[in-house]
Design an enzyme around this catalytic site. Structure first.
Site, PDB file in Angstrom:
ATOM      1  N   CYS A  29     -33.196 115.469  22.824  1.00 10.53           N
ATOM      2  CA  CYS A  29     -32.212 115.740  24.724  1.00 10.53           C
ATOM      3  C   CYS A  29     -30.707 114.919  23.633  1.00 10.53           C
ATOM      4  CB  CYS A  29     -32.287 115.125  25.581  1.00 10.53           C
ATOM      5  SG  CYS A  29     -34.295 116.099  26.620  1.00 10.53           S
TER       6      CYS A  29
ATOM      7  N   ASP B 258     -25.918 104.084  31.236  1.00  9.11           N
ATOM      8  CA  ASP B 258     -27.491 104.336  31.553  1.00  9.11           C
ATOM      9  C   ASP B 258     -27.710 103.862  31.213  1.00  9.11           C
ATOM     10  OD1 ASP B 258     -29.359 105.933  31.065  1.00  9.11           O
ATOM     11  OD2 ASP B 258     -28.177 107.513  30.236  1.00  9.11           O
TER      12      ASP B 258
ATOM     13  N   LYS C 121     -40.195 105.341  32.866  1.00  7.94           N
ATOM     14  CA  LYS C 121     -39.684 104.873  31.513  1.00  7.94           C
ATOM     15  C   LYS C 121     -40.052 103.203  32.075  1.00  7.94           C
ATOM     16  CE  LYS C 121     -36.380 107.790  30.346  1.00  7.94           C
ATOM     17  NZ  LYS C 121     -37.041 108.806  28.934  1.00  7.94           N
TER      18      LYS C 121
ATOM     19  N   HIS D 222     -27.169 110.886  25.698  1.00 10.04           N
ATOM     20  CA  HIS D 222     -28.102 112.038  26.176  1.00 10.04           C
ATOM     21  C   HIS D 222     -27.541 112.941  26.675  1.00 10.04           C
ATOM     22  CE1 HIS D 222     -32.103 113.191  28.578  1.00 10.04           C
ATOM     23  NE2 HIS D 222     -32.497 112.438  27.660  1.00 10.04           N
TER      24      HIS D 222
ATOM     25  N   GLN E 232     -32.940 103.509  28.641  1.00 14.94           N
ATOM     26  CA  GLN E 232     -33.205 103.000  27.631  1.00 14.94           C
ATOM     27  C   GLN E 232     -33.321 101.194  27.560  1.00 14.94           C
ATOM     28  OE1 GLN E 232     -35.684 104.495  25.785  1.00 14.94           O
ATOM     29  NE2 GLN E 232     -35.010 106.483  26.015  1.00 14.94           N
TER      30      GLN E 232
END
Ligand code: PLP
Length: 405
Positions: free
Chosen positions: A362, A198, A224, A121, A201
């Site tokens: 993104c 990261d 999220k 991202h 997600q």
């Protein structure tokens, strides 16, 4: 677990859009919030609002307690060894910027390298680019194949004695790929390279155990993860966090200030300058407790069932091309329709109550890799049903009719 009981926890899902039931298929952008999270926010302002850490009166002490309890909820949720290793930040974006600036300031010299993957991202690309520009360092990119899986055989060649950090996504927001992150971390550590994961997600979809992963840093966003916007988490091993300089200067991050010299507070406060997002932190704690009450087995099985159903149905449509067909995925399906811009797909299905995302997500380097400007993307949360997917499939037939495909 009954899906209708779960859906009843999310008030927004009860509404109709243009006369159709809302089929919310954009949880990768942001998730909807259960009543308990919405109530935690309003309850804080109605009954408990006070600034934390500095007050000597009842309200301030109880707000401080609730804030620090939420830190313990985060610690438990990701199985961090110590609560002080869980830093509250604004978002995944801010967490990565913090590491790029503070760890980068400490460790990166001219000629050094930062390794990323081809499926990052923008928020796990741009902070590193900015650091590299400032320090005279360079980026090395771990490539992927046409299915959207990382080419792990090349990882050993990407990591060199100059590599100061591998910053890599656990799961891709644009492709859905779930990376074998533990294996990747093991390889990086064998080369003495620390790893930032990261987790924006992955955190909403599977149990995170930072001790089992042995990652050096892990980041995620509250919004999220069924929590509020404006709050995120940076986990870091104490030995890194303790050696890093502070991110921002201000109140709370200090131990002592004089005009001659300032000394800094201990972890986690060294990285939490100023009044934090108190209500959001507390409500994030509530969101994580909500996820735990549903249970990881249910979440993973349910979302994998939705993914399998949608993948099979969409692949059988000749006018649809799936982008991102990795073997291991989270509930994200990106696709294109021959001759139709993804924005048109998104706008037309919206008319039938279906909320999907269209654009580059993104992740422009991913779009460049697949030689496309954008995709349409459906993504699932724990509240979605097979009928949400059927509603999408029907709406896509309307797109097909309009464009005479
Ligand atoms: N990383 C990934 C993989 C993402 O999907 C996102 C958001 O979509 C981010 C980072 C940035 O998250 P935020 O906007 O909450 O900072």
């Amino acid at each position: 677990m009954d899906i209708n009981t779960i859906r009843a926890d999310f008030p927004i899902l009860k509404q109709k859009i243009y006369g159709y039931p809302l089929a919310y298929l954009d949880s990768a952008a942001t998730s909807q919030k259960p009543d308990s999270v919405i109530n935690a926010l309003s309850q804080f302002y109605q009954q408990n609002n006070a600034n934390i850490h500095r007050g000597v009166y009842y309200l301030s002490e109880s707000a401080t307690k609730a804030y620090e309890n939420a830190r313990h909820s985060v610690q438990r949720f990701i199985n961090a060894p110590h609560a002080k290793e869980c830093i509250f930040v604004r978002s995944t974006t801010e967490a990565i910027n913090l590491v790029a600036q503070c760890f980068g300031h400490l460790r990166v010299q001219p000629g050094d390298e930062i390794a990323l993957s081809a499926m990052e991202h923008h928020s796990n690309i741009v902070p590193w680019q900015m650091l590299c520009e400032k320090k005279g360092a360079t980026l090395k990119i771990l490539p992927m194949n046409q299915r959207g899986e990382l080419e792990l055989d090349t990882l050993e060649h990407i990591l060199t004695p100059k590599t100061k950090l591998l910053a890599i996504t656990h799961a891709s927001n644009a492709l859905g790929t779930l990376n074998p992150i533990k294996k990747i971390i093991d390889v990086a550590h064998a080369h003495q390279v620390p790893v930032l994961v990261d987790g924006a997600q992955s955190t909403p979809h599977l149990k995170i155990d930072v001790q089992d992963l042995d990652c050096d840093f892990f980041t995620f966003s509250g919004h999220k993860t069924y929590g509020p916007t404006g709050i995120g988490v940076l986990y870091g091993k104490s030995r890194w966090l303790e050696s890093m300089p502070p991110y921002q200067g201000g109140g709370e991050m200090i131990s002592h200030v004089s005009f001659a010299k300032t000394t800094y507070n201990d972890l986690p406060y060294k990285f939490e300058a100023g009044t934090p997002a108190i209500a959001e932190v507390i409500a994030l704690g509530t969101a994580l407790e909500y996820i735990e009450s549903i249970g990881w087995d249910f979440i993973r099985n349910h979302e994998q069932q939705l993914l399998a159903y949608a993948t099979e149905a969409l692949s059988s449509l000749p006018f649809i091309k799936l982008i991102g067909t990795a073997e291991e995925k989270i509930g994200v399906i990106s696709f294109t329709m021959e001759g139709v811009h993804p924005h048109d797909v998104g706008s037309i299905v919206d008319q039938y109550g279906v909320a999907i995302r269209a654009g580059h997500h993104c992740a422009m380097p991913i779009m460049d890799f697949f030689n496309i400007p954008a995709t349409a993307r459906a993504s699932f949360g724990l509240y979605n049903t097979l009928s949400d997917i059927d509603q999408l499939l029907q709406a896509l037939q309307e797109v097909r009719k309009i464009f005479k495909l």
